[in-house]
Design an enzyme around this catalytic site. Structure first.
Site, PDB file in Angstrom:
ATOM      1  N   SER A 143       5.999   6.392  45.986  1.00  0.00           N
ATOM      2  CA  SER A 143       6.844   7.261  46.789  1.00  0.00           C
ATOM      3  C   SER A 143       6.958   6.736  48.212  1.00  0.00           C
ATOM      4  O   SER A 143       7.447   5.645  48.438  1.00  0.00           O
ATOM      5  CB  SER A 143       6.311   8.699  46.742  1.00  0.00           C
ATOM      6  N   ASP A 297      13.720   7.562  50.760  1.00  0.00           N
ATOM      7  CA  ASP A 297      12.444   6.862  50.662  1.00  0.00           C
ATOM      8  C   ASP A 297      12.496   5.827  49.530  1.00  0.00           C
ATOM      9  O   ASP A 297      13.502   5.729  48.817  1.00  0.00           O
ATOM     10  CB  ASP A 297      11.292   7.851  50.501  1.00  0.00           C
ATOM     11  N   ASP A 299      11.461   5.398  46.480  1.00  0.00           N
ATOM     12  CA  ASP A 299      11.864   5.765  45.115  1.00  0.00           C
ATOM     13  C   ASP A 299      13.018   6.756  45.116  1.00  0.00           C
ATOM     14  O   ASP A 299      13.383   7.293  44.071  1.00  0.00           O
ATOM     15  CB  ASP A 299      10.683   6.292  44.304  1.00  0.00           C
ATOM     16  N   ASP A 301      13.642   9.809  46.069  1.00  0.00           N
ATOM     17  CA  ASP A 301      13.590  11.226  45.703  1.00  0.00           C
ATOM     18  C   ASP A 301      13.522  12.113  46.947  1.00  0.00           C
ATOM     19  O   ASP A 301      13.712  13.324  46.844  1.00  0.00           O
ATOM     20  CB  ASP A 301      12.454  11.528  44.731  1.00  0.00           C
TER      21      ASP A 301
END
Length: 558
Positions: A143, A297, A299, A301
């Site tokens: 993340s 960010d 990833d 999400d």
């Protein structure tokens, strides 16, 4: 097996990755480093694995990945779930390698692995899991953590991160395996040739973007001027595809952060929640002068945003502010368009702003609060779907920059959030307002709800014990006041009666309407303090939060 014995075993057996071999040799005379890498197995929680990349049982490497995947394979093969798993990775270092190793284990266990052909966002993995009818999904990502981290998120067949009960079953299965001999491994090329490992077709991603676009209120965004940064992550492809299909014509991508790079050279902590990560894009805004700057960010999400501050600069919008802004916008537009469902439902978390409550009341929306973690918001969508009422769901958000306006995925979705932010900016522009004007109008209507977050880090084995001691002390010696504010109520989410699953969270509510919550992070060695106050002005509310924060900081000095 003691730490030194584990180290000796790994020095002898962990020979397939030269980076690990080099690291292990370098530790020969560093007892503290050996202890840190081997004092425990990397914890498998409801979010899967997350840790520093490196050698050892307490690190992310091909051996911890294989062991975890073998446990997941055992769980799937003992269930009635489809024997198929979707896999994705973001731009993190060794992400592609970890994804391939997981696929090899799955293939060796009779489970078909479906891999995206290149890096893709976490929400695209949630989508693919359901789109392909899989029994589980795996996303290799850490993340928004610093570059030295990677992780391994596990998703259920419903596209949500696995539940507490499933995580326990997978953990039990993992515990039966060692790191070197137990995991089954297929030859990668052979598994591709015989169909046990397959590539996810590009249509899957295209249909994901179409599913996001289907949620558009439909405002004209052609005049919107945008600066976008994927923070060297996975958002570039799907976000550019989305913006093109929306008709956003004036997009400037931050050049230093455009291409995937797991070292994140311009932002060591690639989190759009913090100014440092957005700073390169903000400097570009001073030249380009966009209506809106957006960052996602690694990833993709989480989404952060900045808007003109009316003084020639740009002001970051907080996660809570964006959450209530989009919530209010969706309600306004759906009521105007006549598309608001009967008995609408919105979902947020216990640590997110209380400002969502009066907004929900204004529009007649049922507001549900869950534990921290978007999987619990996704779970609420699943419950509505099981009752044949998923259309009642209109929006979900959490304070940590996660948003979702549809049931197409069951996790926070920054592609969806980019669409909403652009739509809202264009809609307010037609009213002669910026998004900052819109935020301030909400404050004027509902009160100045201000929120803050303080994090306290406790590294290593001793840090885990310290965090546990702090939580035990707060439960034992419940403070009658904090920072001079009298406590009105204390809620311990580890006890019965909250209506939610048990969680290691303490909530303190005060007579003046302020709130303080204490929660050890589930993914990092941190205790987080969430602060919330409401007053007649921003300064007054901020002052209350500052006093509460100073008092809470003393609790951390054990």
């Amino acid at each position: 097996m003691n730490y030194q014995s584990r180290y000796d075993c790994w020095l002898k057996r962990a020979t397939e990755d030269s980076d690990l071999t080099t690291e292990l040799v370098s530790l020969a005379k560093d007892d503290n480093a050996v202890t840190d890498r081997f004092y425990r197995d990397l914890e498998f929680g409801t979010g899967g694995l997350r840790g520093v990349i490196g050698a050892g049982t307490n690190r992310m490497n091909i051996y911890t990945i294989r062991r975890a995947t073998q446990g997941l394979a055992d769980y799937l093969n003992a269930s009635t779930l489809p024997k198929k798993v979707a896999l994705a990775h973001d731009s993190r270092n060794k992400g592609e390698l970890f994804c391939r190793e997981a696929a090899r284990v799955l293939a060796a266990n009779g489970i078909t692995a479906y891999l995206y052909p290149r890096l893709e966002p976490t929400p695209a993995l949630s989508w693919a899991t359901r789109y392909l009818g899989c029994g589980a999904g795996i996303c290799v990502t850490a993340s928004h953590n610093p570059a030295k981290y990677n992780g391994y998120k596990v998703y259920g067949a419903d596209g949500c991160q696995i539940t507490l009960d499933v995580a326990d079953l997978v953990l039990t299965a993992i515990a039966k395996h060692d790191y070197f001999d137990s995991p089954k491994l297929a030859d990668y090329e052979e598994a591709v040739a015989d169909g046990r490992i397959q590539t996810i077709d590009d249509r899957c991603l295209s249909d994901f973007v179409d599913a996001v676009l289907a949620l558009r209120p439909g405002n004209d965004v052609s005049k919107l001027k945008l600066v976008y940064t994927p923070l060297n992550g996975s958002g570039l492809e799907p976000v550019k595809l989305l913006l093109e299909r929306m008709g956003v014509q004036n997009v400037t991508v931050v050049p230093e952060q455009e291409q995937p790079d797991g070292n994140f050279p311009t932002c060591p902590y690639p989190n759009p929640e913090i100014r440092e990560a957005m700073e390169t894009g903000l400097r570009l805004c001073d030249t380009v002068h966009p209506d809106l700057m957006i960052g996602t960010d690694p990833d993709c999400d989480r989404m952060g945003a900045a808007v003109p501050d009316g003084k020639g600069g740009y002001r970051l919008i907080t996660g809570n502010e964006m959450g209530v802004l989009l919530f209010d916008y969706i309600c306004r537009v759906r009521q105007t368009n006549g598309t608001m469902p009967k008995n609408p439902v919105a979902v947020t978390t216990i640590v997110s702003t209380d400002m969502a409550t009066p907004i929900a009341k204004k529009y007649g929306v049922e507001l549900r609060r869950t534990l921290t973690g978007f999987k619990f918001i996704g779970e609420q969508i699943g419950l509505l779907e099981a009752d044949g009422e998923k259309d009642r769901y209109i929006f979900g958000f959490e304070e940590s920059y996660g948003y979702l306006s549809g049931a197409h995925v069951r996790d926070k979705d920054a592609v969806n959030a980019v669409m909403l932010a652009c739509e809202a900016a264009a809609w307010y522009a037609n009213q002669g307002m910026t998004l900052l004007d819109a935020v301030n109008a909400l404050y004027a209507e509902f009160g100045w709800y201000r929120n803050d977050l303080k994090s306290f880090t406790f590294e290593g084995e001793s840090g885990m014990r310290t965090m546990q001691s702090i939580m035990e002390s707060l439960r034992r010696d419940k403070p009658a006041s904090v920072g001079g504010y009298k406590t009105a109520e204390i809620v311990d989410y580890e006890s019965e009666g909250t209506g939610l699953p048990k969680a290691n969270v303490l909530e303190f509510r005060f007579m003046n309407g302020a709130k303080l919550m204490v929660r050890p992070s589930g993914t990092e060695p941190k205790i987080k303090i969430y602060l919330s106050a409401v007053a007649h002005s921003a300064d007054a509310a901020d002052a209350v939060n500052a006093e509460l924060a100073a008092a809470a900081a003393q609790w951390m000095k054990v």
